[in-house]
Design a protein around this motif. Structure first.
Motif, PDB file in Angstrom:
ATOM      1  N   ASN A 163      37.114  35.519  49.426  1.00 34.25           N
ATOM      2  CA  ASN A 163      37.953  36.590  47.855  1.00 34.25           C
ATOM      3  C   ASN A 163      38.869  37.055  48.085  1.00 34.25           C
ATOM      4  O   ASN A 163      38.613  38.345  48.343  1.00 34.25           O
ATOM      5  CB  ASN A 163      36.503  36.817  47.289  1.00 34.25           C
TER       6      ASN A 163
ATOM      7  N   CYS B  29      43.516  35.129  33.706  1.00 34.26           N
ATOM      8  CA  CYS B  29      43.222  34.857  35.062  1.00 34.26           C
ATOM      9  C   CYS B  29      42.205  36.176  35.074  1.00 34.26           C
ATOM     10  O   CYS B  29      41.840  37.440  34.151  1.00 34.26           O
ATOM     11  CB  CYS B  29      44.388  35.321  35.878  1.00 34.26           C
TER      12      CYS B  29
ATOM     13  N   GLY C 125      38.028  23.954  43.722  1.00 35.48           N
ATOM     14  CA  GLY C 125      38.394  24.741  42.765  1.00 35.48           C
ATOM     15  C   GLY C 125      37.103  24.351  41.632  1.00 35.48           C
ATOM     16  O   GLY C 125      36.457  23.385  41.915  1.00 35.48           O
TER      17      GLY C 125
ATOM     18  N   GLU D 195      39.678  29.960  49.486  1.00 31.57           N
ATOM     19  CA  GLU D 195      38.775  30.320  48.087  1.00 31.57           C
ATOM     20  C   GLU D 195      37.809  30.810  48.514  1.00 31.57           C
ATOM     21  O   GLU D 195      36.512  30.927  49.464  1.00 31.57           O
ATOM     22  CB  GLU D 195      38.520  28.251  48.892  1.00 31.57           C
ATOM     23  N   LYS D 196      37.490  31.262  47.362  1.00 33.78           N
ATOM     24  CA  LYS D 196      36.052  32.255  47.246  1.00 33.78           C
ATOM     25  C   LYS D 196      35.221  31.786  46.930  1.00 33.78           C
ATOM     26  O   LYS D 196      34.194  32.327  47.419  1.00 33.78           O
ATOM     27  CB  LYS D 196      36.489  33.032  46.062  1.00 33.78           C
TER      28      LYS D 196
ATOM     29  N   CYS E  74      44.724  30.832  41.012  1.00 30.65           N
ATOM     30  CA  CYS E  74      43.215  31.835  41.197  1.00 30.65           C
ATOM     31  C   CYS E  74      42.685  30.963  39.108  1.00 30.65           C
ATOM     32  O   CYS E  74      41.845  31.241  39.189  1.00 30.65           O
ATOM     33  CB  CYS E  74      42.814  32.983  40.981  1.00 30.65           C
TER      34      CYS E  74
ATOM     35  N   ILE F 139      42.884  40.150  41.228  1.00 30.64           N
ATOM     36  CA  ILE F 139      43.853  39.339  41.896  1.00 30.64           C
ATOM     37  C   ILE F 139      44.693  39.725  41.397  1.00 30.64           C
ATOM     38  O   ILE F 139      46.155  39.674  42.465  1.00 30.64           O
ATOM     39  CB  ILE F 139      43.263  38.455  41.591  1.00 30.64           C
TER      40      ILE F 139
ATOM     41  N   LEU G 109      50.037  32.012  44.322  1.00 26.74           N
ATOM     42  CA  LEU G 109      48.745  32.546  42.831  1.00 26.74           C
ATOM     43  C   LEU G 109      48.493  31.063  42.508  1.00 26.74           C
ATOM     44  O   LEU G 109      48.584  30.967  42.027  1.00 26.74           O
ATOM     45  CB  LEU G 109      48.831  33.501  42.584  1.00 26.74           C
TER      46      LEU G 109
ATOM     47  N   GLY H 224      43.329  30.575  45.757  1.00 28.49           N
ATOM     48  CA  GLY H 224      42.637  29.256  45.302  1.00 28.49           C
ATOM     49  C   GLY H 224      42.746  27.805  45.150  1.00 28.49           C
ATOM     50  O   GLY H 224      44.231  26.855  46.170  1.00 28.49           O
TER      51      GLY H 224
END
Length: 490
Positions: free
Chosen positions: A224, A421, A189, A182-183, A245, A425, A243, A159
């Motif tokens: 991801n 969240c 973000g 980063e997805k 995210c 994940i 994490l 993230g």
């Protein structure tokens, strides 16, 4: 302190704004900096109080007041007054990794706690902060400073929002090898896709990311974790995983007709598509949700709802209504909300200012929610039935019978907050969740129930502010550093 009588001699001056009817013509930032002579006067207003509540970061009656990062505000204001940009910058960067972000999007918890604001107007702390960092870039002070020594330890940060970037920045400066995943297709973000360009120009984010790259942080986009890359693979490759995210699970509305209706979207999806299309093609690709010539209703009166409001007005919407579930806050502090508590007052943000300029009235409708979604034969939303809400004898919000009203609507944007969240994940790393659907840790700690896995930001504390995300990233980095090295000198 700078000038002992400064707060008596100078009035508060803020950065000039482009008028609402002019600035809605584009998606550019609409504030212009004060000249240096005026900015130094604003620094002179800081009184260097015996107890500087501005940097306290305290919780009073469940609300934060003062800077959560504990910025050294009287010190950098003194340097601003004396024109010492380099010294002001050095003080600012001791506590804040990204003043260029907070100087634009923070609600200025420091200013509501400013002692000068008790009987007068507060010091322009937020704008002074922004002026310091921007001048630092202009004068070449913001150069890459990669660590001289590397520890050999590797950390993965999942993230790239403000918490992830702050954590990565701290750990990299300590000498660890940091990789940020980063997805999305761009780093940042929430900073990149959750905040529209007129509030935070994306070149500002890209400038900071470029600096971090030059200092040794590695960034990987379009990945991801938990789907594209297995958590077990990551745990084998890295000594620790963080994490960050976010709290990405949006809160939905419960109303008849909502399911299957076309023309309803969540706020973050709306903002993300708009920013991506704007950056990719200036909206020429058409890959975004357009509000042009549509009657728009936004559910939610917070910052995100306001950002959606400013966006749809720039599209050229036919009308815009912002529904707020709670009653209107007072225009001035009540007696039971004294300084230095955060003021529970009604604020008119930039999006509402623009709506008033375009449509001639405040777009907010208080104590109101969606009661029913009305669609045509093809399932397209055409109208929304609203209903007034009031507190009953048990202090619960309930619908007021007979208060129903039908409003035209071709685009319904849900900006009602988030419920924690996304679970996949957390499941991927086998971390426990709290009842609020955030990743569980001990109070005041950042280590999860999974060995070697840490968490920070909205994923840890729930939906919050950028400044709190930076705070969490910094504190989490200290805990990760201690886990890796047995101690931390951060």
């Amino acid at each position: 302190m700078g000038k002992p009588t400064g707060f008596l001699e100078y009035n508060r001056e803020t950065m000039p704004e482009i008028s609402p009817l002019e600035r809605i013509k584009d998606f550019e930032e609409f504030h212009t900096p004060l000249p240096e002579s005026e900015r130094r006067k604003q620094g002179a207003r800081c009184m260097n109080c015996g107890v500087p509540f501005c940097q306290s970061g305290m919780m009073l009656n469940g609300m934060a007041t003062g800077c959560p990062l504990h910025n050294l505000i009287p010190e950098f204001n003194d340097e601003v007054y004396h024109g010492n940009t380099w010294h002001a910058l050095s003080r600012l960067l001791k506590t804040n990794n990204f003043p260029e972000f907070t100087g634009r999007v923070c609600p200025a918890l420091c200013e509501v706690a400013c002692l000068c604001g008790v009987n007068d107007t507060p010091v322009t702390i937020k704008e002074n902060e922004l002026a310091i960092i921007e001048e630092g870039y202009e004068k070449g002070y913001m150069r890459p400073h990669p660590p001289e020594l590397r520890t050999g330890k590797k950390v993965a940060v999942i993230g790239s929002g403000p918490a992830g970037l702050a954590c990565a920045d701290m750990l990299n400066k300590r000498g660890h090898h940091v990789t940020v995943y980063e997805k999305n297709d761009r780093i940042g973000g929430l900073l990149m896709y959750g905040i529209p360009n007129m509030k935070l120009d994306k070149s500002v984010v890209e400038r900071r990311v470029s600096l971090m790259k030059a200092e040794g942080v590695r960034f990987i986009t379009n990945t991801n974790i938990g789907k594209d890359v297995l958590s077990s693979t990551l745990m084998q490759q890295f000594d620790a995983v963080v994490l960050c995210c976010g709290a990405e699970q949006p809160r939905d509305i419960q109303a008849p007709g909502r399911d299957g209706a076309k023309g309803i979207c969540f706020a973050v999806d709306f903002l993300t598509q708009n920013t991506r299309s704007y950056l990719n093609s200036g909206f020429k690709d058409g890959e975004f949700i357009s509000a042009k010539d549509k009657n728009v209703i936004i559910v939610g009166g917070g910052d995100t709802g306001n950002d959606c409001l400013g966006t749809v007005i720039r599209h050229g919407c036919a009308s815009a209504v912002q529904l707020e579930l709670m009653p209107k806050s007072p225009d001035e502090r009540n007696a039971d909300n004294p300084w230095p508590e955060y003021p529970k007052i009604c604020k008119t943000d930039y999006g509402q200012q623009e709506a008033i300029a375009v449509f001639g009235k405040d777009p907010r409708v208080y104590s109101t929610t969606v009661n029913k979604v009305i669609t045509d034969n093809q399932g397209n939303i055409t109208a929304v039935e609203t209903v007034k809400m009031a507190f009953d004898e048990n202090h619960r919000l309930v619908p007021v019978k007979g208060s129903e009203e039908t409003l035209p609507c071709e685009l319904l944007i849900i900006a009602a907050g988030f419920t924690g969240c996304r679970k996949y994940i957390a499941d991927a790393f086998k971390t426990e969740l709290t009842a609020r659907n955030t990743v569980k840790t001990e109070s005041g700690k950042y280590a999860t129930s999974a060995p070697g896995v840490f968490t920070a930001g909205d994923m840890h504390r729930g939906q919050s502010l950028v400044v709190w995300a930076i705070h969490e990233g910094r504190e989490c980095a200290k805990e990760v550093d201690k886990f890796l090295e047995g101690y931390s000198n951060m």
